[in-house]
Design a protein around this motif. Structure first.
Motif, PDB file in Angstrom:
ATOM      1  N   GLY A 169       0.871  -1.290   0.060  1.00  0.00           N
ATOM      2  CA  GLY A 169       0.024   0.131   0.017  1.00  0.00           C
ATOM      3  C   GLY A 169       0.985   1.199   0.156  1.00  0.00           C
ATOM      4  N   TRP A 170       0.160   2.324   0.143  1.00  0.00           N
ATOM      5  CA  TRP A 170       0.936   3.677   0.020  1.00  0.00           C
ATOM      6  C   TRP A 170       1.875   3.866   1.523  1.00  0.00           C
ATOM      7  CZ3 TRP A 170       0.562   6.624  -4.092  1.00  0.00           C
ATOM      8  CH2 TRP A 170      -0.326   6.434  -5.106  1.00  0.00           C
ATOM      9  N   ALA A 171       2.724   4.323   1.373  1.00  0.00           N
ATOM     10  CA  ALA A 171       3.675   4.480   2.465  1.00  0.00           C
ATOM     11  C   ALA A 171       3.031   5.586   3.566  1.00  0.00           C
ATOM     12  CB  ALA A 171       5.062   5.132   2.078  1.00  0.00           C
ATOM     13  N   GLU A 172       2.424   4.919   4.606  1.00  0.00           N
ATOM     14  CA  GLU A 172       1.683   6.139   5.540  1.00  0.00           C
ATOM     15  C   GLU A 172       2.661   6.953   6.187  1.00  0.00           C
ATOM     16  OE1 GLU A 172      -1.151   4.247   7.839  1.00  0.00           O
ATOM     17  OE2 GLU A 172      -2.555   3.023   6.248  1.00  0.00           O
ATOM     18  N   PRO A 173       3.706   6.620   6.680  1.00  0.00           N
ATOM     19  CA  PRO A 173       4.625   7.463   7.605  1.00  0.00           C
ATOM     20  C   PRO A 173       4.837   8.755   6.825  1.00  0.00           C
ATOM     21  CG  PRO A 173       5.633   5.428   7.707  1.00  0.00           C
ATOM     22  CD  PRO A 173       4.422   5.192   6.740  1.00  0.00           C
ATOM     23  N   PHE A 174       4.931   8.611   5.293  1.00  0.00           N
ATOM     24  CA  PHE A 174       5.392   9.964   4.445  1.00  0.00           C
ATOM     25  C   PHE A 174       4.318  10.998   4.732  1.00  0.00           C
ATOM     26  CE2 PHE A 174       7.960   7.851   1.079  1.00  0.00           C
ATOM     27  CZ  PHE A 174       8.758   7.144   1.720  1.00  0.00           C
ATOM     28  N   PHE A 175       3.189  10.946   5.049  1.00  0.00           N
ATOM     29  CA  PHE A 175       1.934  11.936   5.098  1.00  0.00           C
ATOM     30  C   PHE A 175       1.818  12.779   3.816  1.00  0.00           C
ATOM     31  CE2 PHE A 175       0.028  15.668   6.564  1.00  0.00           C
ATOM     32  CZ  PHE A 175      -0.863  15.487   7.235  1.00  0.00           C
ATOM     33  N   TYR A 176       2.800  13.068   3.166  1.00  0.00           N
ATOM     34  CA  TYR A 176       2.673  13.932   1.884  1.00  0.00           C
ATOM     35  C   TYR A 176       4.134  14.020   1.097  1.00  0.00           C
ATOM     36  CZ  TYR A 176       3.033  17.772  -1.447  1.00  0.00           C
ATOM     37  OH  TYR A 176       3.223  18.565  -2.472  1.00  0.00           O
ATOM     38  N   ALA A 177       4.311  13.767  -0.120  1.00  0.00           N
ATOM     39  CA  ALA A 177       5.500  13.827  -0.950  1.00  0.00           C
ATOM     40  C   ALA A 177       6.264  12.491  -0.971  1.00  0.00           C
ATOM     41  CB  ALA A 177       6.412  14.926  -0.294  1.00  0.00           C
ATOM     42  N   HIS A 178       6.235  12.191  -2.241  1.00  0.00           N
ATOM     43  CA  HIS A 178       7.290  11.017  -2.564  1.00  0.00           C
ATOM     44  C   HIS A 178       6.672   9.586  -2.536  1.00  0.00           C
ATOM     45  CE1 HIS A 178       9.968  13.979  -3.446  1.00  0.00           C
ATOM     46  NE2 HIS A 178      10.672  14.070  -2.544  1.00  0.00           N
ATOM     47  N   GLU A 179       5.197   9.513  -1.817  1.00  0.00           N
ATOM     48  CA  GLU A 179       4.755   8.089  -1.762  1.00  0.00           C
ATOM     49  C   GLU A 179       4.808   7.575  -3.004  1.00  0.00           C
ATOM     50  OE1 GLU A 179       0.940  10.966  -1.955  1.00  0.00           O
ATOM     51  OE2 GLU A 179       3.037  11.158  -1.183  1.00  0.00           O
ATOM     52  N   GLY A 180       4.443   8.400  -4.162  1.00  0.00           N
ATOM     53  CA  GLY A 180       4.375   7.731  -5.525  1.00  0.00           C
ATOM     54  C   GLY A 180       5.588   7.083  -5.889  1.00  0.00           C
ATOM     55  N   ILE A 181       6.724   7.726  -5.723  1.00  0.00           N
ATOM     56  CA  ILE A 181       8.087   7.118  -5.782  1.00  0.00           C
ATOM     57  C   ILE A 181       8.134   5.555  -5.383  1.00  0.00           C
ATOM     58  CG2 ILE A 181      10.521   7.202  -5.889  1.00  0.00           C
ATOM     59  CD1 ILE A 181      10.197  10.098  -5.704  1.00  0.00           C
ATOM     60  N   GLU A 182       7.704   5.568  -4.137  1.00  0.00           N
ATOM     61  CA  GLU A 182       7.951   4.363  -3.455  1.00  0.00           C
ATOM     62  C   GLU A 182       6.937   3.107  -4.049  1.00  0.00           C
ATOM     63  OE1 GLU A 182       8.533   3.763   0.797  1.00  0.00           O
ATOM     64  OE2 GLU A 182       6.847   2.544   1.019  1.00  0.00           O
ATOM     65  N   LEU A 183       5.701   3.672  -4.299  1.00  0.00           N
ATOM     66  CA  LEU A 183       4.749   2.720  -4.837  1.00  0.00           C
ATOM     67  C   LEU A 183       5.177   2.241  -6.247  1.00  0.00           C
ATOM     68  CD1 LEU A 183       2.025   1.426  -4.350  1.00  0.00           C
ATOM     69  CD2 LEU A 183       1.064   3.157  -5.707  1.00  0.00           C
ATOM     70  N   ALA A 184       5.979   3.026  -6.986  1.00  0.00           N
ATOM     71  CA  ALA A 184       6.405   2.662  -8.053  1.00  0.00           C
ATOM     72  C   ALA A 184       7.416   1.829  -8.014  1.00  0.00           C
ATOM     73  CB  ALA A 184       6.551   3.882  -9.079  1.00  0.00           C
ATOM     74  N   TRP A 185       8.530   2.046  -7.395  1.00  0.00           N
ATOM     75  CA  TRP A 185       9.623   1.122  -6.878  1.00  0.00           C
ATOM     76  C   TRP A 185       9.258  -0.236  -6.451  1.00  0.00           C
ATOM     77  CZ3 TRP A 185      13.807   4.301  -3.894  1.00  0.00           C
ATOM     78  CH2 TRP A 185      14.476   4.923  -4.598  1.00  0.00           C
ATOM     79  N   ARG A 186       8.195  -0.570  -5.514  1.00  0.00           N
ATOM     80  CA  ARG A 186       7.535  -1.640  -4.969  1.00  0.00           C
ATOM     81  C   ARG A 186       6.841  -2.239  -6.435  1.00  0.00           C
ATOM     82  NH1 ARG A 186       6.388  -1.063   1.462  1.00  0.00           N
ATOM     83  NH2 ARG A 186       8.809  -0.242   1.683  1.00  0.00           N
ATOM     84  N   VAL A 187       6.203  -1.753  -7.163  1.00  0.00           N
ATOM     85  CA  VAL A 187       5.826  -2.369  -8.417  1.00  0.00           C
ATOM     86  C   VAL A 187       6.773  -3.087  -9.114  1.00  0.00           C
ATOM     87  CG1 VAL A 187       4.493  -2.119 -10.614  1.00  0.00           C
ATOM     88  CG2 VAL A 187       3.477  -1.066  -8.325  1.00  0.00           C
ATOM     89  N   TRP A 188       8.011  -2.367  -9.372  1.00  0.00           N
ATOM     90  CA  TRP A 188       9.030  -3.094 -10.090  1.00  0.00           C
ATOM     91  C   TRP A 188       9.501  -3.955  -9.311  1.00  0.00           C
ATOM     92  CZ3 TRP A 188      11.509  -1.712 -14.581  1.00  0.00           C
ATOM     93  CH2 TRP A 188      10.850  -0.827 -15.396  1.00  0.00           C
ATOM     94  N   ASP A 189       9.499  -3.861  -7.931  1.00  0.00           N
ATOM     95  CA  ASP A 189      10.102  -5.000  -7.320  1.00  0.00           C
ATOM     96  C   ASP A 189       9.326  -6.294  -7.298  1.00  0.00           C
ATOM     97  OD1 ASP A 189      12.346  -5.711  -5.585  1.00  0.00           O
ATOM     98  OD2 ASP A 189      11.219  -5.669  -3.781  1.00  0.00           O
ATOM     99  N   GLN A 190       7.946  -6.491  -7.861  1.00  0.00           N
ATOM    100  CA  GLN A 190       7.150  -7.531  -8.021  1.00  0.00           C
ATOM    101  C   GLN A 190       7.501  -7.991  -9.583  1.00  0.00           C
ATOM    102  OE1 GLN A 190       2.979  -7.173  -7.348  1.00  0.00           O
ATOM    103  NE2 GLN A 190       3.598  -5.389  -5.884  1.00  0.00           N
ATOM    104  N   GLY A 191       8.385  -7.551 -10.342  1.00  0.00           N
ATOM    105  CA  GLY A 191       8.746  -8.127 -11.575  1.00  0.00           C
ATOM    106  C   GLY A 191       7.957  -7.385 -12.702  1.00  0.00           C
ATOM    107  N   ARG A 192       7.083  -6.114 -12.089  1.00  0.00           N
ATOM    108  CA  ARG A 192       6.157  -5.437 -13.320  1.00  0.00           C
ATOM    109  C   ARG A 192       6.857  -4.047 -13.654  1.00  0.00           C
ATOM    110  NH1 ARG A 192       0.805  -7.278 -13.194  1.00  0.00           N
ATOM    111  NH2 ARG A 192       0.620  -9.208 -11.652  1.00  0.00           N
ATOM    112  N   VAL A 193       6.186  -3.338 -14.193  1.00  0.00           N
ATOM    113  CA  VAL A 193       6.684  -1.960 -14.564  1.00  0.00           C
ATOM    114  C   VAL A 193       5.436  -1.071 -14.239  1.00  0.00           C
ATOM    115  CG1 VAL A 193       8.187  -2.920 -16.211  1.00  0.00           C
ATOM    116  CG2 VAL A 193       5.719  -1.976 -16.943  1.00  0.00           C
ATOM    117  N   ALA A 194       5.861   0.280 -13.739  1.00  0.00           N
ATOM    118  CA  ALA A 194       5.075   1.326 -13.692  1.00  0.00           C
ATOM    119  C   ALA A 194       5.010   1.887 -15.245  1.00  0.00           C
ATOM    120  CB  ALA A 194       5.649   2.267 -12.661  1.00  0.00           C
ATOM    121  N   TRP A 195       3.904   2.315 -15.476  1.00  0.00           N
ATOM    122  CA  TRP A 195       3.666   2.674 -16.883  1.00  0.00           C
ATOM    123  C   TRP A 195       2.985   4.103 -17.034  1.00  0.00           C
ATOM    124  CZ3 TRP A 195       5.675   0.813 -21.336  1.00  0.00           C
ATOM    125  CH2 TRP A 195       5.192   1.565 -22.311  1.00  0.00           C
ATOM    126  N   TYR A 196       3.580   4.935 -17.780  1.00  0.00           N
ATOM    127  CA  TYR A 196       3.201   6.410 -17.956  1.00  0.00           C
ATOM    128  C   TYR A 196       2.331   6.062 -19.306  1.00  0.00           C
ATOM    129  CZ  TYR A 196       3.014  11.387 -19.436  1.00  0.00           C
ATOM    130  OH  TYR A 196       2.544  12.580 -19.841  1.00  0.00           O
TER     131      TYR A 196
END
Length: 297
Positions: A169-196
């Motif tokens: 899930g979303w990185a709750e401690p962050f409160f605001y900012a950069h949670e989208g980077i962590e989510l994208a990285w963890r998607v990559w860590d599942q062998g997937r890609v984040a796609w624009y």
């Protein structure tokens, strides 16, 4: 764009709309743009961060959180209350102009199962030129050009629910900012890609990021936390060092107050607890590097 057909299997989408209740007209526009989506079955919830949502269209659930838990935690609270094979997150100042957006986005995910997260192109509905930061690439290129990315603009994001659950899930401690980077990285860590998906569009007004009082502090703190939570120990100082150099070069010449606030958050990032560590696997780092973005910048 042609609309994909899935036969008798209508895609189901759980939608989480996050708000603090301060933009009622924008919120109504965003929710109605979701309800107008064609070819999908929707389960929509409006999460009020420190506010009890009222005046919602029929069929939309509401969840009022007694205090503002922050953007990531607010989104997470809504996930458990909606059903669907897919999850779509929408901020209250965003909307979807095309009623076929979700069915077309899901068509991309089903056509290419390696895609684990999709972010559309973002445009201001009044025609104001979109900032380059909305294109989540270092080499920005044309806004309509699709491709793999390593961070996302979080205001309109679609994932298979299984992928989202596996990320934690979303990185709750962050409160605001950069949670989208962590989510994208963890998607990559599942062998997937984040796609624009540059050929799909979400609307959002152009608003300065610095409207948030703690923007500089949280930007720096969460940058450090991002590294501490997600990178192997050897890469942590490289990543933080690279971004420290970037911010000094950006702000030292003409924005010393911003730089002082940023370094306050930088120190906080090292001194405070970022939450659990889940370092990216070596093969993920290699895949990201081959794709053009080693996680050191």
């Amino acid at each position: 764009m042609s609309v994909p057909s899935f036969g008798s299997a209508t895609p189901t989408v759980g939608v989480v709309v996050l708000t603090q209740g301060t933009r009622p007209e924008d919120l109504d526009r965003g929710i109605r743009s979701v309800l107008a989506q064609q070819g999908v079955t929707l389960d929509v919830i409006c999460v009020g961060n420190g506010w009890q949502p009222t005046g919602l269209p029929g069929g939309v659930q509401s969840l009022g959180l007694p205090t503002n838990l922050g953007i990531p935690a607010g989104r997470n609270r809504g996930v458990s209350l909606v059903t669907g094979e897919y999850l779509f997150f929408l901020d209250d100042d965003a909307s979807i102009p095309d009623p076929n957006f979700l069915i077309n986005a899901i068509g991309k995910l089903r056509a290419d199962p390696t895609i684990g997260l999709l972010q559309p192109r973002v445009e201001d509905p009044t025609g104001v030129e979109s900032p380059r930061r909305w294109i989540p690439r270092i080499r920005k290129g044309e806004a309509a050009t699709p491709g793999p990315v390593f961070s996302v603009w979080e205001g309109a994001v679609l994932l298979p629910r299984t992928v989202f659950d596996a990320t934690g899930g979303w990185a709750e401690p962050f409160f605001y900012a950069h949670e989208g980077i962590e989510l994208a990285w963890r998607v990559w860590d599942q062998g997937r890609v984040a796609w624009y998906a540059g050929d799909l569009v979400a609307n959002h007004p152009v608003i300065l990021q610095t409207r948030h009082a703690d923007y500089y502090r949280l930007n720096a703190r969460n940058r450090v936390w991002l590294a501490r939570r997600n990178l192997p120990a050897l890469l942590v100082p490289l990543y933080v060092g690279a971004w420290t150099a970037i911010q000094v070069l950006r702000w030292a010449p003409n924005n010393r107050p911003a730089l002082r606030a940023w370094f306050g958050g930088w120190r906080e990032g090292w001194r405070s607890d970022p939450g659990p560590r889940h370092p990216l696997r070596a093969r993920t780092i290699w895949r990201m590097t081959v794709a053009g973005r080693p996680p050191i910048i």
